[in-house]
Write an enzyme that holds these catalytic residues in place. Sequence first.
Site, PDB file in Angstrom:
ATOM      1  N   CYS B 217       0.935  -1.167  -0.188  1.00 39.39           N
ATOM      2  CA  CYS B 217      -0.071   0.008  -0.137  1.00 39.39           C
ATOM      3  C   CYS B 217       0.909   1.249   0.040  1.00 39.39           C
ATOM      4  O   CYS B 217       0.469   2.478  -0.071  1.00 39.39           O
ATOM      5  CB  CYS B 217      -1.169   0.039   1.053  1.00 39.39           C
ATOM      6  SG  CYS B 217      -0.261   0.467   2.653  1.00 39.39           S
ATOM      7  N   CYS B 236       2.979  -3.053   8.561  1.00 37.77           N
ATOM      8  CA  CYS B 236       2.540  -1.853   7.778  1.00 37.77           C
ATOM      9  C   CYS B 236       1.704  -1.099   8.770  1.00 37.77           C
ATOM     10  O   CYS B 236       0.439  -1.514   9.111  1.00 37.77           O
ATOM     11  CB  CYS B 236       2.015  -2.292   6.468  1.00 37.77           C
ATOM     12  SG  CYS B 236       1.348  -0.790   5.789  1.00 37.77           S
ATOM     13  N   CYS B 239      -1.957  -0.610   5.929  1.00 42.83           N
ATOM     14  CA  CYS B 239      -2.942  -1.863   5.578  1.00 42.83           C
ATOM     15  C   CYS B 239      -2.714  -2.999   6.570  1.00 42.83           C
ATOM     16  O   CYS B 239      -3.700  -4.068   6.420  1.00 42.83           O
ATOM     17  CB  CYS B 239      -2.766  -2.324   4.129  1.00 42.83           C
ATOM     18  SG  CYS B 239      -1.086  -3.099   3.835  1.00 42.83           S
ATOM     19  N   ASP B 369      28.549  -0.434 -13.325  1.00 45.92           N
ATOM     20  CA  ASP B 369      28.304   0.842 -12.223  1.00 45.92           C
ATOM     21  C   ASP B 369      28.936   0.311 -10.767  1.00 45.92           C
ATOM     22  O   ASP B 369      28.275  -0.368 -10.487  1.00 45.92           O
ATOM     23  CB  ASP B 369      26.795   1.431 -12.207  1.00 45.92           C
ATOM     24  CG  ASP B 369      26.750   2.515 -11.390  1.00 45.92           C
ATOM     25  OD1 ASP B 369      27.821   3.091 -11.073  1.00 45.92           O
ATOM     26  OD2 ASP B 369      25.891   2.992 -11.199  1.00 45.92           O
TER      27      ASP B 369
END
Lengths: 247, 459
Positions: B217, B236, B239, B369
């Site tokens: 979310c 979280c 959610c 890189d």
Amino acid sequence: MHREFKGTFKICHLYPDLLNLYGDQGNVAAITRRCQWRGIETELHFVNIGDMVDFSEMDFVFLGGGSDREQNLMAADLAEKKDSLWKAIEDNLPILAICGGYQLLGKYYQTIEGKIIPGLDLLDFHTIGGEKRLIGNIAVEIQLGGESHKITGFENHSGCTFLGDIEPLGIVLSGYGNNGKDQREGAQYKNVIASYLHGPLLPKNPLITDYLISRALERRGHPWNLKPLDDSLENAANEFMLGRMLG
Amino acid sequence: MKKIRLITALILGKLALLMIKLLGKGKGTSLPGRLALKISSEIIRLGALRVKKGIILVTGTNGKTTTNNMIASVLEESGYRVLINREGANLVYGIATVFVREMDIWGNRSFDYACLEIDEAAFPVVLSQVDAGCVVITNFFRDQLDRFGELDKTVGIVANALKNYKKTRLVLNGDDPLVAQLGRTTGQSSIYYGLEKYLDSHFVPSSVSEGKFCPLCGQKLDYSYYQYSQLGSYSCTGCGFSRLKPDIEGISPQFKSYSTSCLIEYSSSERIKLDVPIYGIYNLYNTLAAFATLNFLQINAQKIVDTLGKFKPATGRMEIFKYQDKSIFLHLVKNPTGFNQGLKAVLAMSENPLDLMIAINDNDADGRDISWLWDVDFEILEECQERFLSIVCSGIRAEEIALRLKYAGIRSSKLLIIKDYNCAVEMMFEGKGGGAYILATYTALWPVERIISQNAQRI
């Protein structure tokens, strides 16, 4: 005369929790170490979403880039700090903005779908999203403090930036630069340096680092030359990449 | 016609393998497959049809090779015939090469299992060509960004491939929110493995930590503890997505410099002791991933731990050699998380002083890189630099790693740039340290390993 700078050199790292891609924190390490090696005391200020910051108090500000989601979060937060940032820029605050941070300082970012995402509109350029990612090593010839230097780094961006009434940081010798078309790389205004160069930019290109430190000290009313350091390792790393790209 | 193409592809591929072997050039883990694919684009699909009991795919950022090799070694020890890309050649060409090498020229030889580790970018292609019985996902860290763009994109590539795939079983690292979310978003049924909170679990994230936001979310993730990087107990704030008690859980881990042990809780309440001869928390996670997979394949738990107890790491996965009385460690590094773990292993060594060598290349297989070196926490070496007589910087980008170490606070006088691998490894053999540690990126690892194994005894 290398008189000592008595104050504390305040380094501001914007959104380190969000924008920690591509080793760009090495830029902050470069400023910090090169101050410390000269006996200049430093203080590192991390500014994250929702934190207050007084830019006029700072001696150097670093703004990096992040993934799209993170970039949006920080853009909203920085928009609230825009006025104070603009005043500080006009007051000659040295700022280094890389990649996403660079794009954010401009007028807008136009996505591939044509959607316009407004930037902070502090500097005169805009960015247009491209299909192709511009990735690879890059060499640029820059003019800094009246001198010409060759710098190297690694670029990785899909946005193409087009400058308006503003100076580029330099001319591309090898690689893509701002947009892969007009040979220009980065932008500079007063003491703001904006660039696509990761690598990170400052450690391998100490003359930019020292330029930023000098301008910061000058802004504090200490206009003297910095004590030279042994840069043989920095130069060797830079020259190796120049040799590889330019032959 | 398909069959003729396949046979031609196998013959040509095998000839290429033979040539590479005769010429002694390279490892021949990619070119034969590339050739064979040119002739029969279906070589992977047709080869996979010869696998009878199940195909196991292992993907994720770190630990693919170790996890895959562990699974295969237990299956082999259990008497099964296993097809495996053991050397970590995990792109499409590499997978095709394994089939070229292992099949007979008629394409008829059959196997019980295939254990294939697959690079995240190649994952959708390989997945679409095989009938995977289970898919193991180890973790998602920042890795070789120039190849993928960004981490979110990598996770998306794997998630989308699984979403559109027929029913399979996922074996997921339940402690990594970026991995665990796949149990919800792909619609596949999943088995989770994880490590219980223990003494060294910590409360602050590392600087390169990913997963600050909920992958479902986008709200902020709260952690009650971290194991390493973004692995830990998350929940979280938006959610409610959170770490659940995993199906396979490691308990009370103990880390010694050459081995790792813990209890494993499985099948709800059963427990078994595990002791593996490899170092570090990330290897423990690899072991738990292997255990979870093998348990799913209904291999006896005692058989699993007994076999893993004798596990030998693959080239450069914390390998140990003896040169005279001196231990030489060789370890592959390819991203900040793995490099940080490598540095911790160096500092955990009891030998004093130490010789240290770091070899960094920037060929395609290493990632062109090398900016990620600046996300590695070399600063932990600053305080204890007296333990190192010198640090040898080698590989194509030797100057750059030396520069990184300089800005981590290592004195320039300790930094030696020796690009030639022979001379650099010689410094490790002859160094005055009680032990030597060599960290190398992928394409530097192989030449360095060759030099070491010619002169030192593999343990």
